[in-house]
Write a protein that holds these residues in place. Structure first.
Motif, mmCIF file in Angstrom:
data_model
loop_
_atom_site.group_PDB
_atom_site.id
_atom_site.type_symbol
_atom_site.label_atom_id
_atom_site.label_comp_id
_atom_site.label_asym_id
_atom_site.label_seq_id
_atom_site.Cartn_x
_atom_site.Cartn_y
_atom_site.Cartn_z
ATOM 1 N N ASN A 17 -7.611 23.472 3.428
ATOM 2 C CA ASN A 17 -6.749 24.547 2.947
ATOM 3 C C ASN A 17 -5.586 24.691 3.907
ATOM 4 O O ASN A 17 -5.750 24.614 5.127
ATOM 5 C CB ASN A 17 -7.566 25.860 2.881
ATOM 6 N N ARG A 18 -4.415 24.908 3.370
ATOM 7 C CA ARG A 18 -3.235 25.022 4.227
ATOM 8 C C ARG A 18 -3.263 26.259 5.108
ATOM 9 O O ARG A 18 -2.474 26.374 6.045
ATOM 10 C CB ARG A 18 -1.976 25.024 3.368
ATOM 11 N N SER A 19 -4.171 27.199 4.823
ATOM 12 C CA SER A 19 -4.235 28.426 5.626
ATOM 13 C C SER A 19 -5.031 28.240 6.913
ATOM 14 O O SER A 19 -4.993 29.102 7.793
ATOM 15 C CB SER A 19 -4.870 29.560 4.812
ATOM 16 N N ILE A 20 -5.770 27.119 7.037
ATOM 17 C CA ILE A 20 -6.575 26.945 8.243
ATOM 18 C C ILE A 20 -5.685 26.679 9.453
ATOM 19 O O ILE A 20 -4.536 26.251 9.317
ATOM 20 C CB ILE A 20 -7.609 25.808 8.082
ATOM 21 N N ASN A 21 -6.233 26.920 10.609
ATOM 22 C CA ASN A 21 -5.516 26.686 11.857
ATOM 23 C C ASN A 21 -5.970 25.330 12.411
ATOM 24 O O ASN A 21 -7.087 25.190 12.906
ATOM 25 C CB ASN A 21 -5.830 27.803 12.860
ATOM 26 N N ARG A 22 -5.109 24.351 12.342
ATOM 27 C CA ARG A 22 -5.485 22.994 12.753
ATOM 28 C C ARG A 22 -5.362 22.769 14.261
ATOM 29 O O ARG A 22 -5.834 21.754 14.775
ATOM 30 C CB ARG A 22 -4.627 21.973 12.004
ATOM 31 N N ALA A 23 -4.752 23.712 14.964
ATOM 32 C CA ALA A 23 -4.516 23.528 16.403
ATOM 33 C C ALA A 23 -5.796 23.313 17.212
ATOM 34 O O ALA A 23 -5.806 22.488 18.133
ATOM 35 C CB ALA A 23 -3.725 24.717 16.955
ATOM 36 N N PRO A 24 -6.898 24.006 16.919
ATOM 37 C CA PRO A 24 -8.115 23.807 17.743
ATOM 38 C C PRO A 24 -8.922 22.556 17.402
ATOM 39 O O PRO A 24 -9.907 22.280 18.085
ATOM 40 C CB PRO A 24 -8.945 25.071 17.432
ATOM 41 N N TRP A 25 -8.540 21.812 16.368
ATOM 42 C CA TRP A 25 -9.362 20.693 15.905
ATOM 43 C C TRP A 25 -9.630 19.676 17.014
ATOM 44 O O TRP A 25 -10.763 19.255 17.229
ATOM 45 C CB TRP A 25 -8.702 19.988 14.720
ATOM 46 N N ARG A 26 -8.562 19.257 17.706
ATOM 47 C CA ARG A 26 -8.733 18.223 18.729
ATOM 48 C C ARG A 26 -9.668 18.698 19.835
ATOM 49 O O ARG A 26 -10.547 17.950 20.284
ATOM 50 C CB ARG A 26 -7.378 17.836 19.318
ATOM 51 N N GLU A 27 -9.511 19.948 20.250
ATOM 52 C CA GLU A 27 -10.379 20.467 21.314
ATOM 53 C C GLU A 27 -11.822 20.575 20.830
ATOM 54 O O GLU A 27 -12.759 20.309 21.588
ATOM 55 C CB GLU A 27 -9.864 21.824 21.793
ATOM 56 N N PHE A 28 -12.012 20.965 19.574
ATOM 57 C CA PHE A 28 -13.358 21.061 19.011
ATOM 58 C C PHE A 28 -14.042 19.693 19.013
ATOM 59 O O PHE A 28 -15.207 19.550 19.414
ATOM 60 C CB PHE A 28 -13.297 21.625 17.590
ATOM 61 N N LYS A 29 -13.330 18.676 18.597
ATOM 62 C CA LYS A 29 -13.895 17.326 18.578
ATOM 63 C C LYS A 29 -14.185 16.833 20.001
ATOM 64 O O LYS A 29 -15.190 16.148 20.231
ATOM 65 C CB LYS A 29 -12.942 16.379 17.859
ATOM 66 N N THR A 30 -13.318 17.198 20.945
ATOM 67 C CA THR A 30 -13.561 16.834 22.343
ATOM 68 C C THR A 30 -14.835 17.491 22.843
ATOM 69 O O THR A 30 -15.647 16.858 23.547
ATOM 70 C CB THR A 30 -12.379 17.254 23.231
ATOM 71 N N TYR A 31 -15.022 18.752 22.486
ATOM 72 C CA TYR A 31 -16.250 19.459 22.865
ATOM 73 C C TYR A 31 -17.478 18.756 22.313
ATOM 74 O O TYR A 31 -18.489 18.581 23.021
ATOM 75 C CB TYR A 31 -16.197 20.908 22.369
ATOM 76 N N LEU A 32 -17.427 18.326 21.043
ATOM 77 C CA LEU A 32 -18.568 17.650 20.439
ATOM 78 C C LEU A 32 -18.874 16.335 21.151
ATOM 79 O O LEU A 32 -20.050 15.965 21.316
ATOM 80 C CB LEU A 32 -18.293 17.396 18.952
ATOM 81 N N VAL A 33 -17.839 15.624 21.605
ATOM 82 C CA VAL A 33 -18.037 14.380 22.356
ATOM 83 C C VAL A 33 -18.706 14.675 23.703
ATOM 84 O O VAL A 33 -19.638 13.979 24.119
ATOM 85 C CB VAL A 33 -16.697 13.650 22.575
ATOM 86 N N ILE A 34 -18.236 15.725 24.384
ATOM 87 C CA ILE A 34 -18.826 16.104 25.681
ATOM 88 C C ILE A 34 -20.285 16.497 25.501
ATOM 89 O O ILE A 34 -21.161 16.084 26.276
ATOM 90 C CB ILE A 34 -18.026 17.255 26.320
ATOM 91 N N LEU A 35 -20.566 17.294 24.464
ATOM 92 C CA LEU A 35 -21.943 17.695 24.192
ATOM 93 C C LEU A 35 -22.810 16.468 23.904
ATOM 94 O O LEU A 35 -23.944 16.371 24.397
ATOM 95 C CB LEU A 35 -21.986 18.663 23.007
ATOM 96 N N GLN B 169 -29.074 24.931 20.738
ATOM 97 C CA GLN B 169 -28.560 26.183 21.292
ATOM 98 C C GLN B 169 -27.146 26.031 21.831
ATOM 99 O O GLN B 169 -26.303 26.909 21.638
ATOM 100 C CB GLN B 169 -29.500 26.681 22.394
ATOM 101 N N TRP B 170 -26.871 24.911 22.497
ATOM 102 C CA TRP B 170 -25.555 24.735 23.094
ATOM 103 C C TRP B 170 -24.457 24.498 22.064
ATOM 104 O O TRP B 170 -23.286 24.805 22.305
ATOM 105 C CB TRP B 170 -25.577 23.575 24.106
ATOM 106 N N ILE B 171 -24.803 23.966 20.923
ATOM 107 C CA ILE B 171 -23.780 23.705 19.913
ATOM 108 C C ILE B 171 -23.351 24.989 19.206
ATOM 109 O O ILE B 171 -22.253 25.079 18.668
ATOM 110 C CB ILE B 171 -24.280 22.665 18.877
ATOM 111 N N ARG B 172 -24.227 26.007 19.229
ATOM 112 C CA ARG B 172 -23.982 27.211 18.434
ATOM 113 C C ARG B 172 -22.769 28.029 18.882
ATOM 114 O O ARG B 172 -21.838 28.221 18.082
ATOM 115 C CB ARG B 172 -25.229 28.097 18.412
ATOM 116 N N PRO B 173 -22.726 28.567 20.100
ATOM 117 C CA PRO B 173 -21.644 29.521 20.429
ATOM 118 C C PRO B 173 -20.255 28.889 20.380
ATOM 119 O O PRO B 173 -19.322 29.493 19.841
ATOM 120 C CB PRO B 173 -22.003 29.975 21.847
ATOM 121 N N PHE B 174 -20.119 27.692 20.920
ATOM 122 C CA PHE B 174 -18.804 27.050 20.943
ATOM 123 C C PHE B 174 -18.361 26.662 19.534
ATOM 124 O O PHE B 174 -17.185 26.792 19.185
ATOM 125 C CB PHE B 174 -18.841 25.831 21.862
ATOM 126 N N SER B 175 -19.297 26.204 18.706
ATOM 127 C CA SER B 175 -18.949 25.838 17.332
ATOM 128 C C SER B 175 -18.549 27.065 16.520
ATOM 129 O O SER B 175 -17.643 26.994 15.691
ATOM 130 C CB SER B 175 -20.127 25.119 16.655
#
Length: 390
Positions: free
Chosen positions: A48-66, A90-96
């Motif tokens: 959806n065009r209303s989503i905020n795409r700015a955090p996507w890269r950081e979110f994916k980086t977090y998933l790689v680190i996890l 448990q660790w995936i929950r708060p950050f996700s």
């Protein structure tokens, strides 16, 4: 945009009664895990065009680190594989929850906001009905009451018109948690009161006035929580009988350096998995002889969040600090003062709460994460003229 708002409205309404207020009732202990999976899946399929795409890269980086720490724990960790996977959940929950809410950027109608608020207030009163033993001066303590009360108060303050009356109603909702308060909740009330009623402009951290104000607020927090703070972190820090001080001391003076730089692995220290799949480290550092940490009844193994960071080593602590440094910078850039105040109250609540609790890693901490993420989108929505304020 409407679909995302409708999805998140339903998510919000289900969350507070099932994951905070009545999570211990019946078979609802896995509801928070299921909701987290649904939220992550919905975020990945939402287009959806209303989503905020700015955090996507950081979110994916977090998933790689996890993923790295999960693999490290499975191959080199000190506990069994099931403990690593349990801790991963448990660790995936708060950050996700933070990233997904931030990305989805739900923008609610007034009807949706009123519906969510009503559900929170009903949940709060239903909790009191379910616990008739709670009354002023009873001496009862319930951590979930404080979390539910302050989340309800912050939401009222955020979504209702900015008037003195609504500020006092929000405070009254928060103060309902004082009927059965944990000591740390008293500190959270001080932060709420100070930020809502005394903060007139954004914090300027290079300003002596700001520094003095924050020192004063933290002094009041320490004053109202001193009895327990002193017992655990000052007078009791050298105790060999208290689980929480020993967990802290061993984590930061021994374990962190014995397993440099990546730690002993997930599911090994200070977390639910370390209790469920009794960690060998509890024997190694003689925690098994401490009351509440024995294999037969390990109810105080997971009694504070910060020591759990040491199971990820100095590298994990570094990434954790980077995450919050980025959030603090973003929080301080929020223009709308109501969103700014709520963001900082949420942060202070998390800082205080986790000194003596691990709810950040459980479903009970998701409410704070959702509120913080909504505030992080305030500037974007203001620029687009779609701020959801009343």
């Amino acid at each position: 945009m409407k679909k995302i708002a409708s999805f998140y409205t339903l998510f919000w309404i289900i969350y507070f009664p099932t994951c905070i207020a009545f999570n211990e009732v019946g078979n609802m202990k896995w509801v928070d895990e299921i909701m987290t999976v649904i939220l992550i899946a919905y975020t990945f399929v939402a287009n959806n065009r209303s989503i905020n795409r700015a955090p996507w890269r950081e979110f994916k980086t977090y998933l790689v680190i996890l993923a790295f720490f999960v693999v490290y724990g499975l191959f080199f960790g000190e506990n069994v594989e099931k403990a690593v996977l349990r801790d991963m959940v448990q660790w995936i929950r708060p950050f996700s929850v933070i990233y997904c809410t931030w990305i989805l950027n739900p923008r609610f109608t007034e009807r949706q906001k009123n519906l969510m608020l009503a559900s929170m207030i009903v949940t709060l009163f239903a909790w009191f009905w379910y616990h008739p033993e709670v009354k002023l001066g009873s001496g009862a303590e319930f951590v979930v009451l404080g979390q539910l009360a302050i989340c309800t108060g912050m939401t009222w303050y955020l979504w209702k018109p900015e008037t003195q009356k609504n500020a006092y109603i929000a405070l009254a909702l928060v103060l309902s948690g004082m009927l059965a308060p944990k000591f740390k909740f008293m500190g959270e009330v001080v932060c709420f009161f100070g930020m809502v009623f005394f903060l007139r402009q954004k914090l300027k951290f290079k300003s002596p006035k700001t520094i003095i104000s924050l020192v004063l607020m933290m002094s009041v927090v320490l004053y109202v929580t001193w009895e327990k703070f002193d017992a655990y972190y000052i007078s009791g820090i050298d105790s060999e009988e208290l689980a929480r001080p020993m967990t802290y001391r061993i984590a930061f003076t021994e374990l962190l350096w014995d397993y440099f730089p990546f730690g002993p692995g997930m599911g090994t220290w200070g977390c639910a998995a370390a209790a469920d799949y009794y960690s060998p480290l509890l024997y190694k550092y003689h925690m098994n002889t401490v009351w509440g940490c024995a294999p037969e009844l390990p109810m105080f193994v997971a009694d504070a969040f910060y020591p759990t960071l040491c199971q990820l080593g100095v590298v994990g602590i570094f990434f954790f600090c980077v995450f919050w440094k980025r959030r603090l910078v973003a929080m301080n850039e929020i223009v709308d003062l109501r969103y700014y105040r709520v963001a900082w109250i949420t942060f202070f609540c998390l800082v205080i709460e986790q000194t003596a609790d691990t709810s950040f890693l459980s479903g009970k901490g998701m409410g704070f994460c959702m509120l913080l993420a909504l505030c992080l989108n305030a500037n974007k929505n203001m620029e687009e003229g779609t701020m959801t304020n009343a």
